[in-house]
Enzyme design. Structure first.
Site, PDB file in Angstrom:
ATOM      1  N   GLU A   1       0.833  -1.199   0.000  1.00 48.57           N
ATOM      2  CA  GLU A   1       0.000   0.000   0.000  1.00 48.57           C
ATOM      3  C   GLU A   1       0.869   1.252   0.000  1.00 48.57           C
ATOM      4  O   GLU A   1       0.541   2.257  -0.647  1.00 48.57           O
ATOM      5  CB  GLU A   1      -0.919  -0.019   1.228  1.00 48.57           C
ATOM      6  CG  GLU A   1      -2.232   0.697   1.039  1.00 48.57           C
ATOM      7  CD  GLU A   1      -3.234   0.300   2.096  1.00 48.57           C
ATOM      8  OE1 GLU A   1      -4.286  -0.281   1.744  1.00 48.57           O
ATOM      9  OE2 GLU A   1      -2.971   0.550   3.285  1.00 48.57           O
TER      10      GLU A   1
ATOM     11  N   GLU B   1       2.078   1.757  -3.428  1.00 48.07           N
ATOM     12  CA  GLU B   1       0.965   2.248  -4.254  1.00 48.07           C
ATOM     13  C   GLU B   1       0.716   3.729  -4.005  1.00 48.07           C
ATOM     14  O   GLU B   1       0.491   4.505  -4.946  1.00 48.07           O
ATOM     15  CB  GLU B   1      -0.298   1.433  -3.937  1.00 48.07           C
ATOM     16  CG  GLU B   1      -1.465   1.709  -4.855  1.00 48.07           C
ATOM     17  CD  GLU B   1      -2.661   0.807  -4.569  1.00 48.07           C
ATOM     18  OE1 GLU B   1      -3.656   0.909  -5.322  1.00 48.07           O
ATOM     19  OE2 GLU B   1      -2.624   0.018  -3.594  1.00 48.07           O
TER      20      GLU B   1
ATOM     21  N   CYS C   1      -8.399  -2.693   3.728  1.00 53.17           N
ATOM     22  CA  CYS C   1      -8.208  -3.771   4.711  1.00 53.17           C
ATOM     23  C   CYS C   1      -9.513  -4.264   5.322  1.00 53.17           C
ATOM     24  O   CYS C   1      -9.569  -5.364   5.865  1.00 53.17           O
ATOM     25  CB  CYS C   1      -7.283  -3.301   5.834  1.00 53.17           C
ATOM     26  SG  CYS C   1      -5.633  -2.881   5.274  1.00 53.17           S
TER      27      CYS C   1
ATOM     28  N   SER D   1      -7.409   1.101  -2.666  1.00 52.93           N
ATOM     29  CA  SER D   1      -6.160   0.383  -2.896  1.00 52.93           C
ATOM     30  C   SER D   1      -6.486  -0.983  -3.482  1.00 52.93           C
ATOM     31  O   SER D   1      -7.471  -1.617  -3.105  1.00 52.93           O
ATOM     32  CB  SER D   1      -5.406   0.221  -1.581  1.00 52.93           C
ATOM     33  OG  SER D   1      -4.349  -0.702  -1.721  1.00 52.93           O
TER      34      SER D   1
ATOM     35  N   LYS E   1     -15.155 -10.970   7.122  1.00 49.98           N
ATOM     36  CA  LYS E   1     -14.066 -11.707   6.491  1.00 49.98           C
ATOM     37  C   LYS E   1     -14.497 -13.110   6.066  1.00 49.98           C
ATOM     38  O   LYS E   1     -13.857 -13.727   5.212  1.00 49.98           O
ATOM     39  CB  LYS E   1     -12.844 -11.746   7.409  1.00 49.98           C
ATOM     40  CG  LYS E   1     -12.180 -10.382   7.529  1.00 49.98           C
ATOM     41  CD  LYS E   1     -10.841 -10.430   8.215  1.00 49.98           C
ATOM     42  CE  LYS E   1     -10.239  -9.039   8.372  1.00 49.98           C
ATOM     43  NZ  LYS E   1      -9.903  -8.398   7.092  1.00 49.98           N
TER      44      LYS E   1
ATOM     45  N   GLU F   1     -15.624 -12.265   2.711  1.00 54.33           N
ATOM     46  CA  GLU F   1     -14.455 -11.894   1.909  1.00 54.33           C
ATOM     47  C   GLU F   1     -13.689 -13.121   1.431  1.00 54.33           C
ATOM     48  O   GLU F   1     -13.286 -13.212   0.263  1.00 54.33           O
ATOM     49  CB  GLU F   1     -13.530 -10.997   2.727  1.00 54.33           C
ATOM     50  CG  GLU F   1     -12.256 -10.605   2.000  1.00 54.33           C
ATOM     51  CD  GLU F   1     -11.254  -9.925   2.912  1.00 54.33           C
ATOM     52  OE1 GLU F   1     -10.554  -9.023   2.424  1.00 54.33           O
ATOM     53  OE2 GLU F   1     -11.165 -10.300   4.093  1.00 54.33           O
TER      54      GLU F   1
ATOM     55  N   GLU G   1     -12.614 -13.346  -6.257  1.00 48.77           N
ATOM     56  CA  GLU G   1     -11.403 -12.565  -6.532  1.00 48.77           C
ATOM     57  C   GLU G   1     -10.241 -12.952  -5.614  1.00 48.77           C
ATOM     58  O   GLU G   1      -9.101 -12.568  -5.853  1.00 48.77           O
ATOM     59  CB  GLU G   1     -11.683 -11.060  -6.340  1.00 48.77           C
ATOM     60  CG  GLU G   1     -12.785 -10.505  -7.204  1.00 48.77           C
ATOM     61  CD  GLU G   1     -14.150 -10.526  -6.513  1.00 48.77           C
ATOM     62  OE1 GLU G   1     -15.044  -9.798  -6.965  1.00 48.77           O
ATOM     63  OE2 GLU G   1     -14.303 -11.279  -5.517  1.00 48.77           O
TER      64      GLU G   1
ATOM     65  N   CYS H   1     -11.080  -2.799  14.172  1.00 46.43           N
ATOM     66  CA  CYS H   1     -11.219  -4.252  14.343  1.00 46.43           C
ATOM     67  C   CYS H   1     -11.352  -4.676  15.796  1.00 46.43           C
ATOM     68  O   CYS H   1     -11.868  -5.755  16.083  1.00 46.43           O
ATOM     69  CB  CYS H   1     -10.029  -4.971  13.717  1.00 46.43           C
ATOM     70  SG  CYS H   1      -9.802  -4.612  11.971  1.00 46.43           S
TER      71      CYS H   1
END
Length: 580
Positions: A280, A283, A300, A320, A359, A362, A367, A503
Site C-alpha cells: 500500500e 501504491e 483492509c 487500494s 471476512k 471476503e 477474486e 477491528c
C-alpha cells in the site's frame, strides 16, 4: 454544566441537568436493570425493564429516557416497580424460543437469562404466541427471528451508526418482527456483514455462521497441513471469553491454545499487515509521484469494501488494490511457504482467526484466489476460537506463553496497531515517511490519527511533501467522509474501518453485556492493549520486519512488482442491492 439536586432511594445527590434517571442512579451504584437500552445507540425505553417510581407521577417512568429535574425523588425498587418489571419480563419470555441449552449464547452471557435470574423469574404466567419462523442463513450472519425480543438494538446500530439500514420492524401486534425489506434474506440486501448487529443483540437472535466443524474436520485429517493465522485484535479480546479483564494482551496463551487444539503451524497475521503496508505504501508513493487517482483509500476492511461497492461504485478506483492482510498472508502461505516447506498447496488448509464476520464473506469472494486455490479456506471469529478452547476443556488463563512459528516469526509493532482505528494509517506513514525521505525517522508515533473521534484529519509534512490524511471508523462516518470527498475536499490518503473503533470492536469479538458497554468503552480498552504490544516490540516499522525483507528478496521481488500484484492485489466491482 449546571447541576440539579435529586434523591434516589433516599440518597441525595447532585448530577448534571442533562442526565437521565439511569445515569444518575449509576452515580450512586444503584443498578437499574435494562434490556433495550444502549447508551448513545438505542435510547427508546421500549422494553420497560428500567421503570421506576417518580414522586408526583401516576405512571411508572422509564429511567433510561426520563430526564432528571431539580427536587426529583425517585424510588427504584418499590413493590409496584418490582412487579411491573417482573410482568414485563414474563411477557417477553412468553414469546421467546427458550431452548437455552442449544442457543449460541448458552456458553456466553445471555442478557435475557441474566435478567430472569436477577428478578427471580422461575415461571411464566402467560401463554405467548410462539411462532416457528425460518432461519435466515447468510455467508457471515445467521438471523433467528424466533429468539428476537424486539429490543431494536440491531435496528438502531445498523441504521443510525452504520447507515446501512437493511433491517427494521415490520408488521404489527403479535406479527411484529425485525426483518429485511419484503422478507428478503440479508444476503439479498446491501448488508455488508459487519456483524455490529450481533455485538449488540442481547440474546441469540443474531450470530455468526459457525464454521468450527470444518476446522475440526481438517485438523483430524492426517493428510491436511492446517495453518492458523491470528489477527492483531484477537489477542486483546480473546481473554474476555475466559473472564480476563477487557483489553488484556494474551498473545502467548493464544498461540499455546492453538497448538493444543491441533494446528500444525501458528502464524501472525501482523506479518500480512506488514506486507500490506509495503504494497500500500508503494501504491501511495506511485500515485502521488505519478499523478494517480487520489485519495488512495485503504482496503483492509471487507465490510467497508462491500459498503463502497454498493454505495460509492464511482469511487472504486480510489480503493487500494491491495488484498486485506489475512488474504495476502493466505496467498503467501499457499505459494512461498508451500514451496519452502515442500508441501502441495492443495494440502494446505489456512484458517484465519479474525475479529470480523465480514471476512467470512471476503474469503469466499472469487477474486480471492491464486492458481485456482482460495487464499483462505475458513475464517473463524474470536468467539468461535473461544468456543473451541472452551469445548475442549483448556484452562486458558493458566496457559503458558508460546511464540509464533517460523519462518515468519514475530511481526512489527506497526502490524499490531492495524486492529485500532487509525492504526493502518499510522503504520503506513511510518514506512512511507522513511521511504520518501531515505532516512529512518525517530519520531514515528502519529498521535493525530489515533483516538475515537468519528472522522480525524491530519496535515503531515513528510520530507518536502505535504500529505493530507483522513481516518474514519464506523460506516456512518465513512459515508460522511466519502460525501465530503465527492464534494471536493482533497486528501492524499484515507483509512476507513467498517466497525466503530476498528477491528478491536469487530462483529466477531467477544460479546459484552450492555451493563459493561454502557459505561466502559471496550474499543478504547482493547486498543490500549494493541498500542502496548507496539511499544513493547523491538521492530516498530513494517519495512524493518526481517521476515518480510526475506520474502521480497527470495520470492516477491520489489513491492508493487509483477509477482506481488499477482499474489497480493485484487479488484472490486459495483454491486446492486441484492445478491450478485
Amino acid at each position: 454544566m449546571n447541576k440539579v439536586s435529586i434523591t434516589i432511594d433516599g440518597i441525595k445527590l447532585y448530577v448534571p441537568e442533562n442526565y437521565t434517571i439511569l445515569e444518575a442512579a449509576k452515580e450512586t451504584n444503584i443498578k437499574i436493570p435494562t434490556l433495550c437500552f444502549l447508551k448513545d445507540i438505542n435510547e427508546i425505553g421500549c422494553c420497560r425493564m428500567c421503570v421506576v417510581e417518580v414522586k408526583g407521577s401516576k405512571a411508572l417512568q422509564a429511567a433510561c429516557v426520563h430526564p432528571v429535574k431539580e427536587g426529583m425523588e425517585v424510588f427504584t425498587h418499590t413493590p409496584k416497580v418490582m412487579e411491573a418489571r417482573k410482568v414485563n419480563l414474563e411477557l417477553i419470555l412468553s414469546n421467546h424460543n427458550s431452548r437455552c441449552q442449544t442457543c449460541t449464547r448458552s456458553w456466553m452471557d445471555c442478557e435475557l437469562q441474566a435478567l430472569a435470574n436477577k428478578l427471580s423469574v422461575d415461571t411464566v404466567r402467560f401463554e405467548g404466541e410462539q411462532k416457528r419462523l425460518p432461519l435466515d442463513i447468510g455467508p457471515s450472519i445467521v438471523r433467528d427471528p424466533n429468539k428476537c425480543i424486539l429490543c431494536r438494538r440491531c435496528v438502531s446500530v445498523c441504521k443510525n451508526i452504520q447507515s446501512v439500514g437493511v433491517i427494521d420492524l415490520v408488521n404489527r401486534g403479535f406479527d411484529t418482527q425485525v426483518a429485511s425489506p419484503f422478507g428478503m434474506s440479508l444476503a439479498d440486501t446491501p448488508c455488508v456483514n459487519c456483524g455490529q448487529c450481533i455485538n449488540y443483540c442481547p440474546v441469540g437472535a443474531l450470530h455468526e455462521k459457525n464454521d468450527i466443524d470444518k476446522v475440526w474436520e481438517a485438523i483430524h485429517n492426517p493428510d491436511i497441513h492446517v495453518v492458523a493465522q491470528t489477527a492483531p485484535a484477537v489477542r486483546v479480546a480473546l481473554g474476555e471469553d475466559f473472564g480476563m479483564p477487557i483489553g488484556t494482551p494474551v498473545t502467548g496463551k493464544m498461540v499455546t491454545s492453538l497448538r493444543m487444539l491441533g494446528f500444525d503451524k501458528v502464524f501472525d497475521t501482523d506479518t500480512g499487515a506488514d506486507l500490506t503496508i509495503m504494497e500500500e505504501g508503494a501504491e501511495l508513493i506511485d500515485r502521488i509521484r505519478g499523478g494517480g487517482k487520489l485519495p488512495l483509500i485503504t482496503s483492509c476492511s471487507p465490510g467497508w469494501i462491500k459498503f463502497c461497492e454498493h454505495n460509492f461504485p464511482d469511487m472504486l478506483d480510489n480503493l487500494s488494490s491491495c488484498k486485506s492482510p489475512h488474504q495476502m498472508f493466505g496467498a503467501v502461505l499457499k505459494t512461498y511457504y508451500a514451496e519452502k516447506q515442500g508441501i502441495d498447496p492443495e494440502k494446505i488448509f489456512v484458517v484465519s482467526i479474525m475479529p470480523c464476520t465480514a471476512k467470512k464473506f471476503e474469503a469466499a469472494r472469487p477474486e480471492m484466489k491464486v492458481n485456482g486455490l482460495s487464499d483462505v479456506d475458513v475464517v473463524l471469529t474470536t468467539r468461535e476460537l473461544g468456543q473451541m478452547i472452551y469445548d475442549t476443556g483448556i484452562d486458558f488463563p493458566d496457559l503458558g506463553d508460546s511464540d509464533f512459528d517460523n519462518p515468519f516469526g514475530n511481526a512489527s509493532g506497526a502490524g499490531a496497531i492495524f486492529g485500532a482505528t487509525g492504526g493502518v494509517m499510522e503504520a503506513a506513514l511510518r514506512t512511507v515517511s522513511d521511504l520518501l525521505t531515505g532516512t529512518s525517522a525517530d519520531n514515528f508515533e502519529y498521535e493525530d490519527v489515533r483516538g475515537l473521534e468519528g472522522i480525524k484529519v491530519a496535515n503531515l509534512k513528510i520530507g518536502d511533501l505535504n500529505v493530507r490524511a483522513a481516518v474514519a471508523h464506523g460506516l456512518g462516518n465513512a459515508r460522511k467522509l466519502m460525501e465530503a470527498i465527492k464534494a471536493g475536499e482533497e486528501f492524499h490518503f484515507v483509512e476507513i474501518m467498517a466497525c466503530p473503533g476498528g477491528c478491536v470492536n469487530g462483529g466477531g469479538q467477544p460479546l459484552q453485556l450492555s451493563d459493561v458497554r454502557n459505561w466502559i468503552d471496550v474499543r478504547e480498552e482493547r486498543a490500549k492493549g494493541l498500542y502496548k504490544e507496539d511499544r513493547n516490540n523491538f521492530i516498530r516499522k513494517s519495512h524493518n520486519n526481517p521476515a518480510v525483507k526475506k520474502l521480497y528478496k527470495e520470492y516477491l521481488g520489489m513491492a508493487g512488482g509483477s509477482r506481488s500484484h499477482e499474489l497480493l492485489h485484487t479488484h472490486y466491482r459495483p454491486r446492486k442491492n441484492y445478491r450478485d
